[in-house]
Write a protein that holds these residues in place. Structure first.
Motif, PDB file in Angstrom:
ATOM      1  N   GLY A  81       0.715  -1.117  -0.006  1.00 45.14           N
ATOM      2  CA  GLY A  81      -0.042  -0.153   0.029  1.00 45.14           C
ATOM      3  C   GLY A  81       0.687   1.336   0.147  1.00 45.14           C
ATOM      4  O   GLY A  81       0.278   2.288  -0.361  1.00 45.14           O
ATOM      5  N   LEU A  82       2.299   1.137   0.065  1.00 43.02           N
ATOM      6  CA  LEU A  82       3.056   2.335   0.227  1.00 43.02           C
ATOM      7  C   LEU A  82       4.121   2.281  -0.872  1.00 43.02           C
ATOM      8  O   LEU A  82       4.741   3.427  -0.920  1.00 43.02           O
ATOM      9  CB  LEU A  82       3.620   2.121   1.805  1.00 43.02           C
ATOM     10  CG  LEU A  82       2.835   2.365   2.943  1.00 43.02           C
ATOM     11  CD1 LEU A  82       3.360   2.131   4.265  1.00 43.02           C
ATOM     12  CD2 LEU A  82       1.869   3.669   3.140  1.00 43.02           C
ATOM     13  N   ALA A  83       4.423   1.274  -1.347  1.00 39.59           N
ATOM     14  CA  ALA A  83       5.585   1.091  -2.358  1.00 39.59           C
ATOM     15  C   ALA A  83       5.022   0.518  -3.802  1.00 39.59           C
ATOM     16  O   ALA A  83       4.017   0.011  -3.698  1.00 39.59           O
ATOM     17  CB  ALA A  83       6.813   0.327  -1.775  1.00 39.59           C
ATOM     18  N   ALA A  89       8.599  -6.524  -4.916  1.00 39.69           N
ATOM     19  CA  ALA A  89       8.686  -7.958  -5.466  1.00 39.69           C
ATOM     20  C   ALA A  89      10.283  -8.457  -5.357  1.00 39.69           C
ATOM     21  O   ALA A  89      10.464  -9.361  -5.057  1.00 39.69           O
ATOM     22  CB  ALA A  89       7.944  -8.182  -6.438  1.00 39.69           C
ATOM     23  N   VAL A  90      11.035  -7.073  -5.779  1.00 44.81           N
ATOM     24  CA  VAL A  90      12.373  -7.528  -5.859  1.00 44.81           C
ATOM     25  C   VAL A  90      13.097  -7.558  -4.384  1.00 44.81           C
ATOM     26  O   VAL A  90      13.916  -8.223  -4.087  1.00 44.81           O
ATOM     27  CB  VAL A  90      13.123  -6.335  -6.687  1.00 44.81           C
ATOM     28  CG1 VAL A  90      14.624  -6.449  -6.667  1.00 44.81           C
ATOM     29  CG2 VAL A  90      12.714  -6.336  -8.141  1.00 44.81           C
ATOM     30  N   LEU A  91      12.651  -6.400  -3.560  1.00 49.00           N
ATOM     31  CA  LEU A  91      13.169  -6.486  -2.327  1.00 49.00           C
ATOM     32  C   LEU A  91      12.914  -7.957  -1.334  1.00 49.00           C
ATOM     33  O   LEU A  91      13.601  -8.236  -0.508  1.00 49.00           O
ATOM     34  CB  LEU A  91      12.752  -5.167  -1.515  1.00 49.00           C
ATOM     35  CG  LEU A  91      13.254  -4.146  -2.276  1.00 49.00           C
ATOM     36  CD1 LEU A  91      12.856  -2.635  -1.429  1.00 49.00           C
ATOM     37  CD2 LEU A  91      15.074  -3.982  -2.083  1.00 49.00           C
ATOM     38  N   THR A 134      12.349   4.922  -7.616  1.00 45.28           N
ATOM     39  CA  THR A 134      11.185   3.839  -7.277  1.00 45.28           C
ATOM     40  C   THR A 134      11.610   3.381  -5.815  1.00 45.28           C
ATOM     41  O   THR A 134      10.661   2.621  -5.336  1.00 45.28           O
ATOM     42  CB  THR A 134      11.187   3.031  -8.406  1.00 45.28           C
ATOM     43  OG1 THR A 134      12.239   2.065  -8.584  1.00 45.28           O
ATOM     44  CG2 THR A 134      10.786   3.713  -9.673  1.00 45.28           C
ATOM     45  N   PHE A 135      12.819   3.592  -5.369  1.00 47.15           N
ATOM     46  CA  PHE A 135      12.953   3.036  -4.019  1.00 47.15           C
ATOM     47  C   PHE A 135      12.202   3.395  -2.993  1.00 47.15           C
ATOM     48  O   PHE A 135      11.805   4.584  -2.684  1.00 47.15           O
ATOM     49  CB  PHE A 135      14.558   3.484  -3.607  1.00 47.15           C
ATOM     50  CG  PHE A 135      15.198   2.370  -2.621  1.00 47.15           C
ATOM     51  CD1 PHE A 135      15.404   1.223  -2.993  1.00 47.15           C
ATOM     52  CD2 PHE A 135      15.307   3.029  -1.305  1.00 47.15           C
ATOM     53  CE1 PHE A 135      16.030   0.256  -2.005  1.00 47.15           C
ATOM     54  CE2 PHE A 135      15.965   2.120  -0.424  1.00 47.15           C
ATOM     55  CZ  PHE A 135      16.269   0.769  -0.659  1.00 47.15           C
ATOM     56  N   PRO A 136      11.556   2.649  -2.078  1.00 49.30           N
ATOM     57  CA  PRO A 136      10.752   3.167  -1.190  1.00 49.30           C
ATOM     58  C   PRO A 136      11.380   3.992  -0.154  1.00 49.30           C
ATOM     59  O   PRO A 136      12.414   3.736   0.345  1.00 49.30           O
ATOM     60  CB  PRO A 136      10.105   1.679  -0.598  1.00 49.30           C
ATOM     61  CG  PRO A 136      11.167   0.642  -0.889  1.00 49.30           C
ATOM     62  CD  PRO A 136      11.733   1.124  -2.092  1.00 49.30           C
ATOM     63  N   GLY A 137      10.356   4.662   0.531  1.00 46.54           N
ATOM     64  CA  GLY A 137      10.894   5.266   1.744  1.00 46.54           C
ATOM     65  C   GLY A 137      11.252   4.309   3.083  1.00 46.54           C
ATOM     66  O   GLY A 137      11.074   3.084   3.009  1.00 46.54           O
ATOM     67  N   PHE A 138      11.642   4.833   4.242  1.00 44.82           N
ATOM     68  CA  PHE A 138      11.947   4.137   5.185  1.00 44.82           C
ATOM     69  C   PHE A 138      10.920   3.135   5.799  1.00 44.82           C
ATOM     70  O   PHE A 138      11.275   2.016   6.030  1.00 44.82           O
ATOM     71  CB  PHE A 138      12.157   5.074   6.238  1.00 44.82           C
ATOM     72  CG  PHE A 138      12.565   4.467   7.760  1.00 44.82           C
ATOM     73  CD1 PHE A 138      13.985   3.737   7.771  1.00 44.82           C
ATOM     74  CD2 PHE A 138      11.969   4.276   8.760  1.00 44.82           C
ATOM     75  CE1 PHE A 138      14.245   3.143   8.960  1.00 44.82           C
ATOM     76  CE2 PHE A 138      12.107   3.501   9.871  1.00 44.82           C
ATOM     77  CZ  PHE A 138      13.286   2.760   9.940  1.00 44.82           C
TER      78      PHE A 138
END
Length: 284
Positions: A81-83, A89-91, A134-138
């Motif tokens: 819901g946040l990324a 899927a990769v991480l 595209t890298f998600p936040g903390f």
């Protein structure tokens, strides 16, 4: 593997990729913890009546229900819901090197030079991904890493627990994680009934698809393939999951594929493949 088994393996992975994209759309209509409750309730209803467990399995199933159901899937649904679904899927694939490291610590399994190089590649891939837009936040990153860790710990628990049929493990662990997720949903998402009433077809289709197609049908075929073929021939197909998810994310959700995302994905998946690579036995 014959050609039919190869296509079945690809089809299973495609089902899993479709689940992530549907959940990404579904959490816009139904809170993630509540969606997890509905998904695991349906899985338990479909599987538990047809399987049996012993008393010795119950403590282990409770542990699996927490590490796999609540931690892995519950936090993954929250992160979606946040990324971005493709990056998520990769991480989540970081669970494989985590499991390898845990096996070295717990079971004293040798890491080996090739696996160590694979771990280094995954770290480099995460670093490259972190440089892209595209890298998600903390918060979503922490949720994804914790989700991957839950998957890694589950592998160790399953290896330690008494033998149990795979579908029984799936069904009963789903049943035991329902109250855990229900409490979390009540604490963090409030009264569920108005949200259930307001959920649209995206939310409900994500629940049904993830339970029936992904958990019961796809995993059933996957376990059947594992019984028919060498594990080393089957497991690498799971690496298609993030690739397919990224493609579906572009087609369905409209996500982008910047160069750094491609480079980071290639490094992480290459590292995971090296980590999963079986050690050759020493010559006598």
């Amino acid at each position: 593997m014959n050609m039919i088994d190869r296509w079945l393996a690809v089809g299973v992975v495609a089902c899993w990729a479709g689940t992530l994209v549907l959940v990404k759309q579904g959490v816009a209509e139904m809170p993630p913890m509540l969606m997890s409750v509905m998904r695991f309730t349906l899985v338990a209803a479909l599987v538990v009546p047809f399987t049996r467990i012993g008393r010795r399995h119950i403590p282990w199933l409770l542990l699996v229900s927490f590490t796999f159901g609540t931690v892995h899937f519950g936090l993954l649904f929250m992160a979606l819901g946040l990324a971005e679904v493709g990056t998520s899927a990769v991480l989540v694939q970081l669970g494989a090197p985590m499991a390898s490291l845990l096996a070295c610590l717990v079971f004293r399994e040798p890491l080996g030079l090739m696996r160590a190089f694979g771990l280094a590649l995954t770290v480099a891939g995460v670093f490259v991904l972190a440089q892209g837009p595209t890298f998600p936040g903390f918060l979503p990153l922490a949720l994804l890493v914790a989700s991957a860790a839950g998957w890694a710990v589950t592998n160790l628990v399953v290896k330690l627990m008494p033998p149990l049929d795979a579908m029984a493990l799936t069904g009963w662990s789903s049943l035991f994680c329902v109250p855990q997720l229900a409490v979390a949903a009540l604490l963090f998402e409030g009264d569920p009934w108005p949200r259930l009433a307001a959920a649209g077809w995206h939310g409900w289709s994500a629940v049904v698809y993830s339970a029936v197609v992904s958990s019961v049908m796809a995993y059933g075929v996957w376990y059947w393939l594992l019984a028919r073929n060498p594990v080393n021939a089957i497991v690498p197909y799971s690496m298609l999951n993030p690739v397919m998810t990224i493609g579906l994310g572009v087609l369905v959700v409209g996500e982008s594929i910047p160069p750094l995302k491609i480079a980071g994905t290639v490094l992480i998946l290459g590292g995971v493949l090296l980590v999963l690579r079986q050690r050759r036995p020493a010559a006598a």
